[in-house]
Scaffold this motif. Structure first.
Motif, mmCIF file in Angstrom:
data_model
loop_
_atom_site.group_PDB
_atom_site.id
_atom_site.type_symbol
_atom_site.label_atom_id
_atom_site.label_comp_id
_atom_site.label_asym_id
_atom_site.label_seq_id
_atom_site.Cartn_x
_atom_site.Cartn_y
_atom_site.Cartn_z
ATOM 1 N N VAL A 4 0.867 -1.176 0.000
ATOM 2 C CA VAL A 4 0.000 0.000 0.000
ATOM 3 C C VAL A 4 0.903 1.224 0.000
ATOM 4 O O VAL A 4 1.897 1.277 0.731
ATOM 5 C CB VAL A 4 -0.923 -0.006 1.239
ATOM 6 N N ILE A 5 0.562 2.194 -0.824
ATOM 7 C CA ILE A 5 1.349 3.415 -0.923
ATOM 8 C C ILE A 5 1.283 4.166 0.414
ATOM 9 O O ILE A 5 0.198 4.436 0.926
ATOM 10 C CB ILE A 5 0.825 4.323 -2.055
ATOM 11 N N ALA A 6 2.452 4.461 0.971
ATOM 12 C CA ALA A 6 2.540 5.228 2.212
ATOM 13 C C ALA A 6 2.849 6.688 1.875
ATOM 14 O O ALA A 6 3.340 6.988 0.777
ATOM 15 C CB ALA A 6 3.635 4.667 3.116
ATOM 16 N N LYS A 7 2.569 7.564 2.799
ATOM 17 C CA LYS A 7 2.837 8.991 2.599
ATOM 18 C C LYS A 7 4.315 9.184 2.259
ATOM 19 O O LYS A 7 5.192 8.666 2.941
ATOM 20 C CB LYS A 7 2.474 9.771 3.857
ATOM 21 N N GLY A 8 4.572 9.902 1.180
ATOM 22 C CA GLY A 8 5.943 10.178 0.775
ATOM 23 C C GLY A 8 6.574 9.135 -0.121
ATOM 24 O O GLY A 8 7.685 9.326 -0.611
ATOM 25 N N ASP A 9 5.900 8.003 -0.360
ATOM 26 C CA ASP A 9 6.451 6.965 -1.241
ATOM 27 C C ASP A 9 6.555 7.469 -2.671
ATOM 28 O O ASP A 9 5.699 8.201 -3.148
ATOM 29 C CB ASP A 9 5.553 5.715 -1.254
ATOM 30 N N SER A 10 7.601 7.033 -3.337
ATOM 31 C CA SER A 10 7.744 7.317 -4.767
ATOM 32 C C SER A 10 7.848 5.972 -5.487
ATOM 33 O O SER A 10 8.197 4.950 -4.889
ATOM 34 C CB SER A 10 8.996 8.142 -5.042
ATOM 35 N N ALA A 11 7.567 5.990 -6.763
ATOM 36 C CA ALA A 11 7.668 4.767 -7.555
ATOM 37 C C ALA A 11 9.099 4.224 -7.514
ATOM 38 O O ALA A 11 9.309 3.020 -7.381
ATOM 39 C CB ALA A 11 7.233 5.026 -8.993
ATOM 40 N N SER A 12 10.062 5.113 -7.587
ATOM 41 C CA SER A 12 11.467 4.686 -7.553
ATOM 42 C C SER A 12 11.805 3.970 -6.247
ATOM 43 O O SER A 12 12.464 2.938 -6.251
ATOM 44 C CB SER A 12 12.394 5.888 -7.729
ATOM 45 N N GLU A 13 11.336 4.518 -5.118
ATOM 46 C CA GLU A 13 11.591 3.885 -3.811
ATOM 47 C C GLU A 13 10.957 2.499 -3.727
ATOM 48 O O GLU A 13 11.552 1.567 -3.207
ATOM 49 C CB GLU A 13 11.023 4.737 -2.690
ATOM 50 N N LEU A 14 9.729 2.392 -4.217
ATOM 51 C CA LEU A 14 9.007 1.124 -4.140
ATOM 52 C C LEU A 14 9.622 0.046 -5.020
ATOM 53 O O LEU A 14 9.675 -1.124 -4.643
ATOM 54 C CB LEU A 14 7.539 1.309 -4.555
ATOM 55 N N LEU A 15 10.071 0.434 -6.207
ATOM 56 C CA LEU A 15 10.494 -0.533 -7.211
ATOM 57 C C LEU A 15 11.988 -0.819 -7.245
ATOM 58 O O LEU A 15 12.402 -1.877 -7.708
ATOM 59 C CB LEU A 15 10.027 -0.065 -8.588
ATOM 60 N N SER A 16 12.813 0.109 -6.760
ATOM 61 C CA SER A 16 14.263 -0.069 -6.877
ATOM 62 C C SER A 16 14.825 -1.321 -6.195
ATOM 63 O O SER A 16 15.826 -1.854 -6.674
ATOM 64 C CB SER A 16 15.006 1.182 -6.413
ATOM 65 N N PRO A 17 14.215 -1.847 -5.122
ATOM 66 C CA PRO A 17 14.755 -3.102 -4.580
ATOM 67 C C PRO A 17 14.568 -4.302 -5.521
ATOM 68 O O PRO A 17 15.242 -5.317 -5.367
ATOM 69 C CB PRO A 17 13.949 -3.316 -3.293
ATOM 70 N N TYR A 18 13.685 -4.182 -6.495
ATOM 71 C CA TYR A 18 13.333 -5.308 -7.359
ATOM 72 C C TYR A 18 13.687 -5.090 -8.820
ATOM 73 O O TYR A 18 13.651 -6.028 -9.608
ATOM 74 C CB TYR A 18 11.827 -5.579 -7.270
ATOM 75 N N MET A 19 14.013 -3.850 -9.189
ATOM 76 C CA MET A 19 14.277 -3.511 -10.582
ATOM 77 C C MET A 19 15.494 -2.598 -10.681
ATOM 78 O O MET A 19 15.768 -1.832 -9.765
ATOM 79 C CB MET A 19 13.067 -2.767 -11.175
ATOM 80 N N SER A 20 16.170 -2.652 -11.810
ATOM 81 C CA SER A 20 17.296 -1.747 -12.045
ATOM 82 C C SER A 20 16.772 -0.323 -12.239
ATOM 83 O O SER A 20 15.591 -0.117 -12.546
ATOM 84 C CB SER A 20 18.063 -2.182 -13.295
ATOM 85 N N ALA A 21 17.658 0.645 -12.088
ATOM 86 C CA ALA A 21 17.270 2.048 -12.264
ATOM 87 C C ALA A 21 16.749 2.294 -13.677
ATOM 88 O O ALA A 21 15.781 3.030 -13.866
ATOM 89 C CB ALA A 21 18.456 2.957 -11.961
ATOM 90 N N SER A 22 17.356 1.664 -14.672
ATOM 91 C CA SER A 22 16.894 1.861 -16.055
ATOM 92 C C SER A 22 15.519 1.230 -16.271
ATOM 93 O O SER A 22 14.689 1.778 -17.008
ATOM 94 C CB SER A 22 17.906 1.314 -17.059
ATOM 95 N N SER A 23 15.231 0.115 -15.618
ATOM 96 C CA SER A 23 13.908 -0.515 -15.728
ATOM 97 C C SER A 23 12.838 0.331 -15.056
ATOM 98 O O SER A 23 11.725 0.459 -15.561
ATOM 99 C CB SER A 23 13.917 -1.912 -15.116
ATOM 100 N N VAL A 24 13.172 0.922 -13.908
ATOM 101 C CA VAL A 24 12.237 1.818 -13.224
ATOM 102 C C VAL A 24 11.938 3.018 -14.118
ATOM 103 O O VAL A 24 10.785 3.405 -14.297
ATOM 104 C CB VAL A 24 12.788 2.285 -11.852
ATOM 105 N N GLN A 25 12.985 3.596 -14.725
ATOM 106 C CA GLN A 25 12.791 4.752 -15.605
ATOM 107 C C GLN A 25 11.936 4.384 -16.816
ATOM 108 O O GLN A 25 11.065 5.145 -17.224
ATOM 109 C CB GLN A 25 14.139 5.316 -16.058
ATOM 110 N N GLN A 26 12.156 3.205 -17.359
ATOM 111 C CA GLN A 26 11.353 2.740 -18.496
ATOM 112 C C GLN A 26 9.882 2.622 -18.086
ATOM 113 O O GLN A 26 8.983 3.040 -18.821
ATOM 114 C CB GLN A 26 11.871 1.405 -19.013
#
Length: 85
Positions: A4-26
């Motif tokens: 669940v999205i928490a206050k202040g969460d960003s997509a990059s913060e949520l996804l970076s443990p599981y995806m590379s930075a380039s995949s998150v940007q894509q």
């Protein structure tokens, strides 16, 4: 992975443990027209589907509101964003 999205969460913060930075940007780029992921709402659920032994994700889902969901599926030719009602 469900969350669940928490206050202040960003997509990059949520996804970076599981995806590379380039995949998150894509992912951010392909969803921009349907629903920009820099517009995540606190309290909304999301799902990230990862297959064991594979790097990255297979599917990302974000519940925009009670009637609409953003779904991004990994395909052979890249990411495919859709919106469901």
């Amino acid at each position: 992975i469900n969350g669940v999205i928490a206050k202040g969460d960003s997509a990059s913060e949520l996804l970076s443990p599981y995806m590379s930075a380039s995949s998150v940007q894509q992912l951010l780029n392909v969803t921009r027209k349907l629903h920009p992921l820099n517009n995540l709402r606190t309290g909304q659920p999301y799902t990230l589907v990862c297959l064991p032994g594979r790097q990255g994700h297979e599917r990302f889902e974000y519940e925009i509101n009670d009637r609409k969901k953003l779904i991004v599926t990994k395909r052979m030719k890249g990411l495919s964003p859709t919106s469901s009602r």
